[in-house]
Design a protein around this motif. Structure first.
Motif, short mmCIF file in Angstrom:
data_model
loop_
_atom_site.label_atom_id
_atom_site.label_comp_id
_atom_site.label_asym_id
_atom_site.label_seq_id
_atom_site.Cartn_x
_atom_site.Cartn_y
_atom_site.Cartn_z
N GLN A 51 -17.32 -34.54 71.66
CA GLN A 51 -16.41 -33.41 72.03
C GLN A 51 -15.54 -33.17 70.79
OE1 GLN A 51 -17.14 -31.56 74.78
NE2 GLN A 51 -18.67 -33.57 75.27
N GLY A 52 -15.16 -34.07 69.77
CA GLY A 52 -14.56 -33.63 68.54
C GLY A 52 -12.84 -33.49 68.98
N ASN A 53 -12.49 -33.53 70.31
CA ASN A 53 -11.12 -33.57 70.55
C ASN A 53 -10.47 -34.83 70.85
OD1 ASN A 53 -11.33 -30.52 70.38
ND2 ASN A 53 -12.22 -30.64 72.33
N LEU A 54 -9.27 -34.85 70.56
CA LEU A 54 -8.49 -36.15 70.69
C LEU A 54 -7.53 -35.85 72.05
CD1 LEU A 54 -7.25 -37.23 67.37
CD2 LEU A 54 -9.18 -38.11 68.66
N LEU A 55 -7.53 -36.80 72.89
CA LEU A 55 -6.55 -36.75 74.27
C LEU A 55 -5.16 -36.85 74.05
CD1 LEU A 55 -6.82 -36.52 77.29
CD2 LEU A 55 -6.58 -39.28 77.34
N GLU A 56 -4.54 -35.91 74.57
CA GLU A 56 -2.93 -35.91 74.22
C GLU A 56 -2.25 -37.20 74.56
OE1 GLU A 56 -1.03 -32.17 75.87
OE2 GLU A 56 -3.09 -31.01 75.41
N ALA A 103 -12.67 -38.08 78.33
CA ALA A 103 -12.26 -38.92 77.22
C ALA A 103 -12.56 -40.54 77.90
CB ALA A 103 -10.72 -39.18 77.28
N LEU A 142 -10.01 -33.61 81.12
CA LEU A 142 -9.82 -33.93 80.01
C LEU A 142 -9.77 -35.57 79.87
CD1 LEU A 142 -7.20 -31.63 78.50
CD2 LEU A 142 -9.47 -31.93 77.97
#
Length: 66
Positions: free
Chosen positions: A26-31, A18, A14
């Motif tokens: 990818q459309g996802n945010l890093l926690e 990022a 991940l």
């Protein structure tokens, strides 16, 4: 492998995504728990690409940078 080792491998993947140039695709945010790992990865890449062994990367959120 243990479950913790698998989780660490997933976390590293991940962070690598990022740090890449197409992370937004990818459309996802890093926690938030992985933000420090991202900072360390970006610092490693900066040092490798500039040859400056003591370069430091910092992130600032929600405020103006000085």
């Amino acid at each position: 492998m243990t479950m913790e080792e698998f989780e660490r491998i997933a976390d590293q993947a991940l962070v690598s995504i990022a740090a890449g140039h197409d992370a937004f695709w990818q459309g996802n945010l890093l926690e938030p728990r992985l933000w420090e790992d991202l900072r360390i990865e970006m610092q490693r890449r900066l040092r490798r690409s500039t040859g400056e062994p003591h370069a430091i990367v910092t992130f600032s959120f929600g405020g103006e940078s000085a």
